[in-house]
Motif scaffolding. Structure first.
Motif, PDB file in Angstrom:
ATOM      1  N   LEU A  24       0.825  -1.211   0.000  1.00 39.64           N
ATOM      2  CA  LEU A  24       0.000   0.000   0.000  1.00 39.64           C
ATOM      3  C   LEU A  24       0.867   1.274   0.000  1.00 39.64           C
ATOM      4  O   LEU A  24       0.541   2.266  -0.655  1.00 39.64           O
ATOM      5  CB  LEU A  24      -0.935  -0.007   1.220  1.00 39.64           C
ATOM      6  CG  LEU A  24      -2.021  -1.105   1.225  1.00 39.64           C
ATOM      7  CD1 LEU A  24      -2.844  -1.024   2.517  1.00 39.64           C
ATOM      8  CD2 LEU A  24      -2.930  -0.970   0.005  1.00 39.64           C
ATOM      9  N   GLY A  25       2.001   1.207   0.754  1.00 44.14           N
ATOM     10  CA  GLY A  25       2.907   2.370   0.767  1.00 44.14           C
ATOM     11  C   GLY A  25       3.514   2.638  -0.603  1.00 44.14           C
ATOM     12  O   GLY A  25       3.739   3.794  -1.000  1.00 44.14           O
ATOM     13  N   ILE A  78       2.096   1.998  -3.521  1.00 45.84           N
ATOM     14  CA  ILE A  78       1.074   2.639  -4.361  1.00 45.84           C
ATOM     15  C   ILE A  78       0.994   4.137  -4.047  1.00 45.84           C
ATOM     16  O   ILE A  78       0.919   4.984  -4.947  1.00 45.84           O
ATOM     17  CB  ILE A  78      -0.291   1.955  -4.145  1.00 45.84           C
ATOM     18  CG1 ILE A  78      -0.235   0.500  -4.627  1.00 45.84           C
ATOM     19  CG2 ILE A  78      -1.393   2.731  -4.871  1.00 45.84           C
ATOM     20  CD1 ILE A  78      -1.489  -0.287  -4.325  1.00 45.84           C
ATOM     21  N   GLY A  79       1.049   4.462  -2.767  1.00 41.99           N
ATOM     22  CA  GLY A  79       1.005   5.877  -2.374  1.00 41.99           C
ATOM     23  C   GLY A  79       2.223   6.654  -2.879  1.00 41.99           C
ATOM     24  O   GLY A  79       2.123   7.820  -3.293  1.00 41.99           O
ATOM     25  N   THR A  80       3.397   5.983  -2.837  1.00 47.08           N
ATOM     26  CA  THR A  80       4.620   6.655  -3.302  1.00 47.08           C
ATOM     27  C   THR A  80       4.555   6.973  -4.794  1.00 47.08           C
ATOM     28  O   THR A  80       4.919   8.060  -5.237  1.00 47.08           O
ATOM     29  CB  THR A  80       5.834   5.777  -2.997  1.00 47.08           C
ATOM     30  OG1 THR A  80       5.918   5.529  -1.591  1.00 47.08           O
ATOM     31  CG2 THR A  80       7.107   6.452  -3.480  1.00 47.08           C
ATOM     32  N   ALA A 135       1.875   7.335  -6.641  1.00 45.45           N
ATOM     33  CA  ALA A 135       0.892   8.396  -6.866  1.00 45.45           C
ATOM     34  C   ALA A 135       1.473   9.764  -6.507  1.00 45.45           C
ATOM     35  O   ALA A 135       1.245  10.772  -7.210  1.00 45.45           O
ATOM     36  CB  ALA A 135      -0.363   8.112  -6.041  1.00 45.45           C
ATOM     37  N   LEU A 136       2.247   9.786  -5.381  1.00 39.74           N
ATOM     38  CA  LEU A 136       2.851  11.051  -4.969  1.00 39.74           C
ATOM     39  C   LEU A 136       3.880  11.535  -5.998  1.00 39.74           C
ATOM     40  O   LEU A 136       3.956  12.741  -6.304  1.00 39.74           O
ATOM     41  CB  LEU A 136       3.504  10.866  -3.596  1.00 39.74           C
ATOM     42  CG  LEU A 136       4.183  12.101  -3.013  1.00 39.74           C
ATOM     43  CD1 LEU A 136       3.180  13.236  -2.818  1.00 39.74           C
ATOM     44  CD2 LEU A 136       4.877  11.766  -1.684  1.00 39.74           C
ATOM     45  N   ARG A 143       2.104  13.058  -8.881  1.00 40.48           N
ATOM     46  CA  ARG A 143       1.571  14.381  -8.546  1.00 40.48           C
ATOM     47  C   ARG A 143       2.689  15.429  -8.535  1.00 40.48           C
ATOM     48  O   ARG A 143       2.514  16.556  -9.030  1.00 40.48           O
ATOM     49  CB  ARG A 143       0.890  14.310  -7.180  1.00 40.48           C
ATOM     50  CG  ARG A 143       0.293  15.638  -6.734  1.00 40.48           C
ATOM     51  CD  ARG A 143      -0.349  15.501  -5.374  1.00 40.48           C
ATOM     52  NE  ARG A 143      -0.869  16.792  -4.926  1.00 40.48           N
ATOM     53  CZ  ARG A 143      -1.415  16.993  -3.727  1.00 40.48           C
ATOM     54  NH1 ARG A 143      -1.523  15.968  -2.878  1.00 40.48           N
ATOM     55  NH2 ARG A 143      -1.858  18.186  -3.412  1.00 40.48           N
TER      56      ARG A 143
END
Length: 485
Positions: free
Chosen positions: A212-213, A215-217, A219-220, A223
């Protein structure tokens, strides 16, 4: 500039353009007519630049025109503005040529490659000199801009970019067209940092530690990349707008500087040219007092008459200076050149004796008619004599030689001294050029500039040469023949 365009007298206008170029660091400043036909420039040589129609339209509509060009290997940004008279169409156009290399020198150092393509798809400007003049069109005469599209990575298009002096890079391209400059700005952002992060994320995925981390990385990172693209695009627009504002401010400052320069030239010329008749008035007044003290009224009256003549001469000088400042064409008449030189020597005889100078003059007995103004021509001769005496002030051998002769076309006066010579004869007729110390003989550097302008209006020439033991000035005026008198 309006008077210069109307009267087609460009001597003073050229000096103004040269002053603006030196003051504000422009590459060159051109003056054209309403059709864009070149008239003069500040560079001191003739040229035939081709101006785009957009510059002319902007000048006609009282707007600041923008353009770019490649001239003599120099990349140029052009700014145009009409020479306007209230209620009338423009009389001509001023074109300020700014060297793009000088602007690029002030750019802050940036690791990303930034380029500007012109309408022909050739790199016209860049923060990397090795990218200049590369073409992304199929031009066989130019080196190609090596940029190839690669596979897309999610929402981003990746490109392979190979600089001429480096290895291939994977980049993201941000592009923006700038309409008023007709340039396309492009920023190339390297993806090495992003790929290093992606590799680390892949290792973490394989380890199964933080799915999950990861996926967040990712996406970040995406962005941040989008924010970075928006930031660089905004910075590019801000830089262009700042440069445009600076150039508009420079144009307004040029207008104000021209007014101050004209006022300075007029005041300096009045001070310099009135000094000689004032000195003569003082000399005649002292002589008159001496004659009155000795009960000799006739010589005293003669000196007072000479004082009146000098006052009238000062009035004429002021009128002539006004004519010079306004670039007017003052009236001329038939003048005996030899008589004018002899009158100037009479006025300077006391100064020549006081300076301990040996005078050698060779003036013809027959009249030497020329078309000029008596007082203005006498001003020029007096100024040459005064400068010669000042040049010999510290010389051991002081000899002043005057020769007036006639050739097929001209009457020529040579004034030769045995002074220290002139450091830069090519600049001696420029305003404010002087070899005298401030305060010494009131050396303001305007006398020879005024004299040169007066002689040019008579249709003659005034030149200066260095000799082995001094300097020589040559004043030539066209002969006034009887059939065209």
């Amino acid at each position: 500039m309006v008077e210069a365009l109307e009267n087609r007298q460009f001597t003073e206008a050229k000096r103004v353009l040269e002053t603006f170029e030196a003051t504000y660091g422009a590459w060159r400043i051109d003056l054209t007519d309403t059709n864009g036909q070149f008239l003069i420039n500040s560079a001191g040589y003739n040229s035939d630049p081709k101006y785009p129609r957009a510059l002319l339209r902007a000048a006609e509509n009282n707007r600041l025109g923008f353009g770019q060009a490649l001239e003599d290997g120099e990349r140029i940004i052009r700014l145009s503005r009409g020479v306007l008279v209230k209620g009338q169409r423009p009389k001509g156009m001023i074109v300020v040529n700014v060297s793009l290399a000088a602007l690029e020198f002030e750019w802050p150092v940036s690791p990303e490659a930034i380029v500007f393509f012109d309408v022909a798809e050739i790199v016209f400007s860049s923060n990397r000199p090795d990218l200049l003049y590369l073409s992304r069109s199929e031009d066989p005469e130019l080196a190609a801009f090596d940029l190839v599209a690669m596979s897309r990575s999610r929402a981003l298009q990746l490109w392979r970019f190979r600089p001429p002096d480096g290895s291939p890079l994977e980049v993201i391209k941000t592009e923006k067209f700038i309409p008023h400059l007709e340039l396309t700005g492009v920023i190339f952002l390297e993806t090495r940092g992003a790929r290093a992060t992606a590799s680390l994320a892949a290792i973490l995925v394989l380890a199964g530690a933080v799915v999950l981390g990861l996926i967040g990385t990712v996406a970040l990172q995406q962005r941040r990349r989008r924010m970075l693209e928006e930031t660089y695009s905004s910075q590019l627009e801000d830089r262009v707008e700042d440069r445009s504002l600076e150039l508009r401010g420079a144009q307004d400052a040029l207008v104000e500087a021209s007014k101050l320069a004209a006022l300075g030239r007029l005041s300096a010329g009045v001070s310099h040219e009135l000094n000689q008749p004032l000195a003569a008035i003082l000399n005649f007044a002292e002589n008159g007092q001496k004659f009155l003290a000795r009960s000799k009224p006739d010589p005293a009256a003669q000196n007072f008459t000479l004082i009146s003549d000098q006052v009238r001469r000062m009035i004429r000088i002021i009128s002539n200076l006004r004519t010079f400042a306004r670039q007017e064409i003052a009236p001329t008449e038939r003048v005996d050149f030899g008589e004018v030189v002899a009158s100037a020597l009479d006025l300077m005889c006391e100064d020549i004796k006081a300076a301990g100078v040996t005078l050698r003059n060779d003036l013809p007995d027959a009249p030497t008619p020329v078309l000029a103004g008596n007082i203005r021509l006498q001003q020029v001769v007096l100024n040459l004599l005064t400068n010669a005496l000042d040049a010999m002030a510290s010389s051991e051998r002081k000899v002043l030689s005057l020769i007036l002769y006639t050739n097929e076309k001209n009457s020529v006066l040579t004034v030769t001294d045995t002074g220290h010579g002139i450091d830069d004869p090519s600049s001696v007729f420029e305003p404010f050029y002087t070899t005298k110390d401030l305060g010494a003989s009131k050396g303001l550097g305007m006398g020879l500039a005024l004299s040169h302008g007066i002689v040019m209006r008579f249709g003659g020439t005034l030149n200066c040469y260095n000799l082995d033991d001094g300097a020589e000035f040559e004043l030539a005026l066209p002969i006034l023949k009887e059939d065209n008198a």
